[in-house]
Design a protein around this motif. Structure first.
Motif, PDB file in Angstrom:
ATOM      1  N   MET A   1      33.494  39.143  39.990  1.00 35.78           N
ATOM      2  CA  MET A   1      34.059  39.249  41.336  1.00 35.78           C
ATOM      3  C   MET A   1      34.541  37.882  41.814  1.00 35.78           C
ATOM      4  N   TYR A   2      33.706  36.869  41.588  1.00 38.02           N
ATOM      5  CA  TYR A   2      34.068  35.508  41.990  1.00 38.02           C
ATOM      6  C   TYR A   2      35.313  35.052  41.230  1.00 38.02           C
ATOM      7  N   ALA A   3      35.337  35.320  39.928  1.00 36.73           N
ATOM      8  CA  ALA A   3      36.458  34.886  39.090  1.00 36.73           C
ATOM      9  C   ALA A   3      37.771  35.501  39.559  1.00 36.73           C
ATOM     10  N   TYR A   4      37.714  36.765  39.948  1.00 30.16           N
ATOM     11  CA  TYR A   4      38.939  37.437  40.388  1.00 30.16           C
ATOM     12  C   TYR A   4      39.392  36.917  41.748  1.00 30.16           C
ATOM     13  N   ILE A   5      38.431  36.717  42.645  1.00 25.98           N
ATOM     14  CA  ILE A   5      38.753  36.185  43.975  1.00 25.98           C
ATOM     15  C   ILE A   5      39.389  34.801  43.862  1.00 25.98           C
ATOM     16  N   HIS A   6      38.881  33.990  42.915  1.00 22.98           N
ATOM     17  CA  HIS A   6      39.336  32.603  42.783  1.00 22.98           C
ATOM     18  C   HIS A   6      40.398  32.428  41.695  1.00 22.98           C
TER      19      HIS A   6
END
Length: 292
Positions: free
Chosen positions: A212-217
């Motif tokens: 989730m973090y990777a996609y957001i960033h």
């Protein structure tokens, strides 16, 4: 009940990592072996650890004979904490900020009345809120300190995997990449994890938090390669990990820009009312195009 097992149960009940539990009294490595029954510990050292964590030694030793762990009379019961954690999780999954705000008021009132929840309750609420708002402005100092404690130490367990993954939203991309790599290595090196369902759940949840973090960033696919490979190799094909596997496949298709499969996995998650991870996922429009 043997000392090591009781220490572990007391620590988990208080929401403490091994690093926090040792409180500088002994090394984390030594303490870990005490919990596992490999090393013994002398009474004076044990009492020092108990006092450092505000655990009544008399009550602790009485439980070595029989009976459940004595909960702190100065905090909400573990049952109350469990109910609150479930309410937070349900509200977060629905992205209901209003309800999360109401729960925060309940937690604050308990603090004001002198019988607060264990630290991991406000920890969960504040970080779940941060994932929804993409803002860390409302993360309190106690929760920030908890994150710092979780990021230290070599003996990772469920609390580290579960709660540090949850804290990714409050960290920098470099920190997230570093901690996820460390978590995967720690899990693989510890052969006991293969037999520990809770640790496997914890690391599987950390994988989802990372993606989730990777996609957001806007991480590229290469930065996620280790995570995808780790999940495929180490998370069992069991019904209890079905949703984890669907989410991982969703993110694989997102990084591959496979819109047809994105829609398929999104629908599966929506049917199960598991929508927390879908906020930033492109939504299919009726004309077949996608909005991001």
């Amino acid at each position: 009940m043997r000392i090591g097992k009781l220490l572990r149960e007391s620590r988990l009940a208080a929401g403490l990592t091994q690093t926090e539990m040792v409180a500088g009294v002994v090394s984390e490595s030594f303490y870990s072996k005490v919990e596992r029954g490999i090393h013994s510990i002398d009474a004076d050292t044990l009492i020092e650890i108990l006092k450092a964590n505000h655990i009544n030694p008399v009550q602790f030793f009485s439980k070595t004979l029989d009976g459940p762990i004595q909960e702190s009379p100065h905090k909400k019961s573990l049952q109350d904490a469990s109910f609150m954690a479930n309410k937070i999780a349900n509200s977060a999954n629905k992205r209901d900020l209003e309800k999360l705000g109401q729960l925060k008021k309940e937690i604050d009132q308990a603090e004001e009345q002198g019988k607060p929840y264990y630290i991991w309750i406000p920890y969960i609420l504040e970080l779940m809120t941060a994932w929804i708002t993409h803002s860390t402005d409302d993360i309190s100092e106690p929760v920030k300190k908890k994150i710092q404690h979780l990021s230290k130490g070599n003996n990772w367990g469920f609390l580290n995997y579960e709660y540090l993954g949850m804290a990714f939203i409050a960290l920098t991309p470099e920190q997230v990449l570093n901690f996820s790599h460390t978590a995967y290595q720690s899990y693989v090196k510890n052969s006991e994890n293969i037999l520990s369902y809770t640790n496997t759940v914890g690391i599987a949840n950390l994988v989802i938090d990372f993606l989730m973090y990777a996609y957001i960033h806007n991480f590229n696919k290469e930065l996620c390669a280790e995570t995808f490979a780790f999940f495929d190799k180490n998370i069992p094909y069991e019904a209890s990990f079905y949703q984890h596997r669907v989410i991982v496949r969703l993110y694989k298709t997102l990084f591959d820009n496979d819109t047809e499969k994105v829609d398929f996995y999104t629908r599966l998650l929506e049917e199960d009312n598991f929508t927390f991870c879908l906020e930033n996922v492109p939504v299919a429009k009726k004309d077949g195009s996608h909005a991001h």
